[in-house]
Design a protein around this motif. Structure first.
Motif, PDB file in Angstrom:
ATOM      1  N   GLN A 186      -7.593  -2.432  10.331  1.00  0.00           N
ATOM      2  CA  GLN A 186      -7.167  -1.962   9.008  1.00  0.00           C
ATOM      3  C   GLN A 186      -5.965  -2.763   8.533  1.00  0.00           C
ATOM      4  N   GLY A 198      -5.680  -5.458   5.310  1.00  0.00           N
ATOM      5  CA  GLY A 198      -4.644  -5.435   4.283  1.00  0.00           C
ATOM      6  C   GLY A 198      -3.903  -6.762   4.213  1.00  0.00           C
ATOM      7  N   MET A 209      -1.394  -8.712   1.200  1.00  0.00           N
ATOM      8  CA  MET A 209      -0.420  -7.619   1.077  1.00  0.00           C
ATOM      9  C   MET A 209       0.711  -7.784   2.084  1.00  0.00           C
ATOM     10  N   ARG A 236       2.529   1.424   3.868  1.00  0.00           N
ATOM     11  CA  ARG A 236       2.607   2.524   2.909  1.00  0.00           C
ATOM     12  C   ARG A 236       1.235   2.901   2.341  1.00  0.00           C
ATOM     13  N   ASP A 237       0.432   1.909   2.005  1.00  0.00           N
ATOM     14  CA  ASP A 237      -0.815   2.194   1.293  1.00  0.00           C
ATOM     15  C   ASP A 237      -2.017   2.357   2.204  1.00  0.00           C
ATOM     16  N   ILE A 238      -1.965   1.755   3.391  1.00  0.00           N
ATOM     17  CA  ILE A 238      -3.162   1.748   4.237  1.00  0.00           C
ATOM     18  C   ILE A 238      -2.951   2.545   5.527  1.00  0.00           C
ATOM     19  N   PRO A 298      -1.170   6.683   5.027  1.00  0.00           N
ATOM     20  CA  PRO A 298      -2.045   7.757   4.529  1.00  0.00           C
ATOM     21  C   PRO A 298      -3.073   8.191   5.563  1.00  0.00           C
ATOM     22  N   GLN A 299      -3.601   7.241   6.333  1.00  0.00           N
ATOM     23  CA  GLN A 299      -4.583   7.610   7.362  1.00  0.00           C
ATOM     24  C   GLN A 299      -3.903   8.305   8.533  1.00  0.00           C
ATOM     25  N   PHE A 320     -11.002   0.476   3.549  1.00  0.00           N
ATOM     26  CA  PHE A 320     -10.002   1.516   3.784  1.00  0.00           C
ATOM     27  C   PHE A 320     -10.682   2.871   3.583  1.00  0.00           C
ATOM     28  N   HIS A 380      -9.806   5.915   3.389  1.00  0.00           N
ATOM     29  CA  HIS A 380      -9.209   6.984   2.583  1.00  0.00           C
ATOM     30  C   HIS A 380      -9.265   6.681   1.093  1.00  0.00           C
ATOM     31  N   VAL A 420      -0.224  -6.754  -4.952  1.00  0.00           N
ATOM     32  CA  VAL A 420       0.201  -8.139  -4.715  1.00  0.00           C
ATOM     33  C   VAL A 420       0.365  -8.905  -6.025  1.00  0.00           C
TER      34      VAL A 420
END
Lengths: 269, 247
Positions: free
Chosen positions: A169, A173, A178, A185-187, A190-191, B95, B97, B111
């Motif tokens: 994961q 990203g 990224m 923070r985004d990947i 949250p999981q 991803f 979620h 980005v």
């Protein structure tokens, strides 16, 4: 009914009969034999007095509101501090190595000490520095002690969640350009947070009970109130009242945590 | 006349995992718009090579030029490089979620600083083009493997990369779903995308690739047009590998 169903129905019936007999047996033993103990009459009067129960209940319930208040403003603090410590322990950049050391030391210290001891040391120690009036309150420093301790546990739970998110994961990203920060923070977070909700629910329930430990340093929450009534009535029933009030809150909460945990396990399999 | 500058040029690329040398001096040049297929047994270094090109694995030695920028330079900020070189993985790595659309929008928003509205038209066009318009709002676990892999490709394309890397993108798919992903690759080739594929789909490689590279134990043993490699391989190891796989 096919053969399998008939067999299972017989099994269920058998289990039900066995359960009923064994339950009746246990209840009978309790009802018949416990009162036969020589001190039973004494225990009944001093722990299960109806009068004392009725007289102490309103004030006990009111004292419990303080437990709830302390819990209510500790819980978000624990979430924030726990998250910060977990992140400090999860940073990869070599430049931030001191932060990792700090996180590890924090967790080691506060997980390694009994909660009561932390409450005593901080709750008595810091007001002892001679802080001015509102800032020397045992409410504040007792709560701080509670928050510091539970943050260490929550941080470890969160960190295990962060580590449970598969490396692929992160790779996905990063491969999109990224930043590490955005990936976290985004990947990852949250999981991770979703995975550890049930475990953290159990931490919250434990903390809710441990608010009672603040009774040792001053605030008149439910346990201390029970102590006051105990002296007043020369009777232990207020402790039973306190226990009953705690159970009314903690049993539904633990059931809910179990429900969340089961749901998550079912979703994964 | 000057020869066109290659898009990507690797020289003497070395990668070790501990004591194990995975890449032992790889040289590879890829021109703009070319499709190169890497073939070879599992463990020959194909995946590692692609991960090095995208900066997911730091290389230990050698140079990798993207246009005139050496992306193997230790300490280089890899963010901008990765925007220019997209990669799609064997296991999709969507991803879980986020729904398909959010998967695609995340990186452009974070980005490139684009807003959802700015990206919406483009994202919808990509979903429509690859036959996924009806699935934009579904979560990865509601999609088939082939659909997930196409979403992963869209996610990489949304960053407008100049080069795309595909790491055995059909290996985790049920056989009947392989075709839909290969169709996407053909479409990308038709529009001139520079692509490097690690693949076990020999027939596809033979039909579509501009060049085939055979890797063995971290070395580029033989390269050439599909006709040459598949019909008249020179190296004994290439012959043995093709024989084992094309029975």
């Amino acid at each position: 009914m096919n053969r399998r169903e008939a067999y299972e129905a017989r099994q269920r019936k058998r289990a039900l009969i066995l359960a009923t007999i064994s339950t009746l047996l246990v209840v009978a033993i309790l009802v018949i034999f416990v009162p036969m103990a020589p001190g039973w009459e004494q225990v009944r009067k001093s722990f299960f007095s109806g009068d004392v129960f009725v007289q102490s209940f309103p004030k006990m319930a009111k004292a419990f509101l303080l437990n709830i208040a302390i819990f209510a403003w500790s819980a978000p603090l624990v979430a924030i501090v726990g998250l910060l410590i977990a992140l400090a322990r999860s940073v990869r950049s070599p430049a931030l190595f001191p932060l990792r050391i700090f996180g590890a030391a924090y967790v080691d210290i506060f997980r390694g000490l009994p909660v009561v001891l932390v409450i005593y040391l901080i709750g008595f120690g810091i007001p002892g520095l001679g802080l001015p009036r509102p800032y020397n309150s045992p409410y504040i420093w007792g709560t701080v002690a509670l928050v510091l301790t539970y943050s260490a546990y929550v941080a470890e739970i969160l960190r295990s969640g962060i580590e449970s998110v598969h490396a692929s994961q992160r790779a996905a990203g990063l491969s999109l350009g990224m930043s590490e920060r955005s990936v976290m923070r985004d990947i990852v977070l949250p999981q991770a947070i979703r995975r550890v909700v049930p475990a953290n629910m159990n931490m919250l329930i434990a903390m809710q009970k441990d608010v009672a430990l603040l009774s040792f340093i001053g605030p008149v929450e439910i346990l201390r109130q029970a102590g006051i009534f105990k002296s007043l009535f020369a009777n232990f029933t207020p402790y039973v009242v306190a226990a009953a009030i705690f159970l009314v809150v903690t049993i539904p909460a633990t059931r809910y945590a179990d429900y969340l945990m089961n749901r998550q396990r079912d979703a994964r399999s | 006349m000057l020869e066109a500058e290659p898009k990507l040029r690797m020289r003497g690329v070395v990668k070790n995992f501990g004591d194990h040398a995975v890449l032992r001096g790889i040289d590879l040049t890829v021109s703009e718009g070319e499709m190169v297929c890497l073939i070879g047994a599992s463990g020959s270094g194909k995946s590692t090579l692609l991960r090095c090109l995208n900066g997911l694995e730091p290389v230990d030695d050698g140079e990798i030029f993207l246009d005139s920028l050496d992306i193997a330079e230790p300490g280089l900020d890899l963010g901008p490089v990765r925007q220019r070189i997209g990669i799609v993985f064997q296991s999709f790595n969507l991803f879980p979620h986020m729904n398909a659309l959010e998967n695609v929008l995340l990186a452009p928003r974070r980005v490139l600083g684009k807003t959802r509205d700015q990206m919406m038209g483009e994202a919808e066009a990509l979903f429509t083009r690859f036959g996924l318009a009806a699935h934009m709002h579904k979560y990865p676990d509601q999609l088939s493997g082939g659909q997930q892999q196409r979403v992963a490709i869209i996610r990489a394309l949304a960053m407008k990369p100049e080069v795309m890397l595909f790491d055995e993108v059909t290996s985790a798919l049920d056989p009947e779903l392989v075709g839909e992903v290969l169709d996407v690759l053909r479409a990308l080739q038709a529009e001139g995308m520079t692509m490097i594929l690690a693949t076990h789909e020999m027939r596809f490689a033979r039909d579509v690739a501009d060049r085939i590279c055979f890797m063995d134990a971290g070395v580029m043993l033989e390269e050439g047009t599909p006709d040459v490699i598949f019909s008249a391989p020179k190296n004994e190891r290439t012959k043995a590998f093709l024989k084992s796989i094309l029975v």
